[in-house]
Design a protein around this motif. Structure first.
Motif, PDB file in Angstrom:
ATOM      1  N   THR A 114       8.588   2.754  -0.620  1.00  0.00           N
ATOM      2  CA  THR A 114      10.463   1.652   0.284  1.00  0.00           C
ATOM      3  C   THR A 114      10.075   0.923  -0.606  1.00  0.00           C
ATOM      4  N   HIS A 115       8.528   0.331  -0.958  1.00  0.00           N
ATOM      5  CA  HIS A 115       8.959  -1.043  -0.799  1.00  0.00           C
ATOM      6  C   HIS A 115       9.144  -1.140  -2.641  1.00  0.00           C
ATOM      7  N   ASP A 116       9.005   0.179  -3.040  1.00  0.00           N
ATOM      8  CA  ASP A 116       9.706   0.234  -4.551  1.00  0.00           C
ATOM      9  C   ASP A 116      10.930  -0.285  -5.008  1.00  0.00           C
ATOM     10  N   LEU A 141      -1.619  10.380   3.228  1.00  0.00           N
ATOM     11  CA  LEU A 141      -0.717  10.422   2.009  1.00  0.00           C
ATOM     12  C   LEU A 141       0.249  10.495   2.693  1.00  0.00           C
ATOM     13  N   PRO A 142       1.683  11.404   2.477  1.00  0.00           N
ATOM     14  CA  PRO A 142       2.756  11.304   3.246  1.00  0.00           C
ATOM     15  C   PRO A 142       3.280  10.140   3.448  1.00  0.00           C
ATOM     16  N   TRP A 143       2.624   9.453   3.988  1.00  0.00           N
ATOM     17  CA  TRP A 143       3.465   7.976   4.974  1.00  0.00           C
ATOM     18  C   TRP A 143       2.834   7.173   4.331  1.00  0.00           C
ATOM     19  N   SER A 144       1.865   7.041   3.073  1.00  0.00           N
ATOM     20  CA  SER A 144       1.373   6.133   1.818  1.00  0.00           C
ATOM     21  C   SER A 144       2.595   6.616   1.493  1.00  0.00           C
ATOM     22  N   VAL A 145       2.927   7.331   0.599  1.00  0.00           N
ATOM     23  CA  VAL A 145       3.627   7.493  -0.888  1.00  0.00           C
ATOM     24  C   VAL A 145       4.738   6.607  -0.370  1.00  0.00           C
ATOM     25  N   ARG A 146       5.769   7.364   1.159  1.00  0.00           N
ATOM     26  CA  ARG A 146       7.107   7.211   1.498  1.00  0.00           C
ATOM     27  C   ARG A 146       6.984   5.495   1.457  1.00  0.00           C
ATOM     28  N   ARG A 147       5.579   5.415   1.947  1.00  0.00           N
ATOM     29  CA  ARG A 147       5.984   3.156   1.874  1.00  0.00           C
ATOM     30  C   ARG A 147       5.527   3.210   1.437  1.00  0.00           C
TER      31      ARG A 147
END
Length: 173
Positions: free
Chosen positions: A169-171, A160-166
Motif C-alpha cells: 500500500t505504501h509503495d 507477515l501478510p499484514w506487513s506485506v499488504r501495508r
C-alpha cells in the motif's frame, strides 16, 4: 502458487485488454475459486490432525494422561472440530449461494471466516504440539516450545501478510 484461470463463462483476456481487465463479478469469481482451492489444502491438514487426536483417545496410554493433559487433549480436539467447520463454511456459502448476485460480499465474508479458521487451526496445532511435548518432555519444556509455535503461526499467517499488504500500500502511494 499458480494463478487460477477465470471461470469458463468469464471473458478471456486478450493482448488488447489492459491489466486489470476483470470486471468486479469476474474478479469475485476468481477470488472465490482461489480461496476454495486454498481451503481444500487446509482442510486436509485439519483432517490429519483430527485423525491423530481421535487415535490418541483409543491408545492404552491415554488413561495415564494427567487431568491437565486430558484437558489439553479435549480443548485441542474441540478446536480441531470447530476449525474444520469454520474452514468448510466458505464452501457451504458458495454452494448455498451459487449464482447469487452478491458474489463480492460472499468473497468478503468467506475471507473473514477463513481468517477465523486459521486462528482456530493454529490454536489446534499448537495444542497438539503442547500435548505431545508435555507427555514426552514434561510441562516445563512443552509450554515454552508451544508458545514459540503459537508465535510462529502468528508471525507467518497474520503479521507477515499484514506487513506485506501495508508495504504494498505504501509503495502505491
Amino acid at each position: 502458487m499458480t494463478s487460477t484461470p477465470p471461470p469458463p463463462d468469464a471473458p478471456q483476456p486478450s493482448p488488447a485488454m489492459p491489466p486489470g481487465w476483470e470486471n468486479p463479478a469476474v474478479r469475485a469469481d476468481r477470488r472465490l475459486v482461489e480461496m476454495l482451492q486454498e481451503l481444500r489444502v487446509l482442510q486436509t491438514g485439519v483432517q490429519i490432525v483430527f485423525a491423530f487426536l481421535l487415535g490418541i483417545a483409543f491408545t492404552p496410554r491415554f488413561t495415564e494422561l494427567t487431568d491437565d493433559q486430558q484437558d489439553i487433549y479435549i480443548a485441542t480436539l474441540l478446536l480441531t472440530v470447530v476449525a474444520a467447520a469454520v474452514l468448510a463454511t466458505p464452501v457451504a456459502l458458495h454452494r448455498g449461494l451459487y449464482h447469487h448476485p452478491a458474489k463480492t460480499r460472499i468473497v468478503t465474508v468467506s475471507t473473514r471466516i477463513a481468517q477465523i479458521g486459521l486462528v482456530l487451526l493454529a490454536s489446534a496445532l499448537t495444542g497438539a504440539v503442547l500435548l505431545v511435548l508435555d507427555v514426552v518432555l514434561g510441562t516445563a519444556v512443552a509450554v515454552p516450545i508451544a508458545c514459540v509455535i503459537a508465535l510462529t503461526f502468528t508471525g507467518l499467517w497474520f503479521v507477515l501478510p499484514w506487513s506485506v499488504r501495508r508495504a504494498a500500500t505504501h509503495d502505491q502511494d
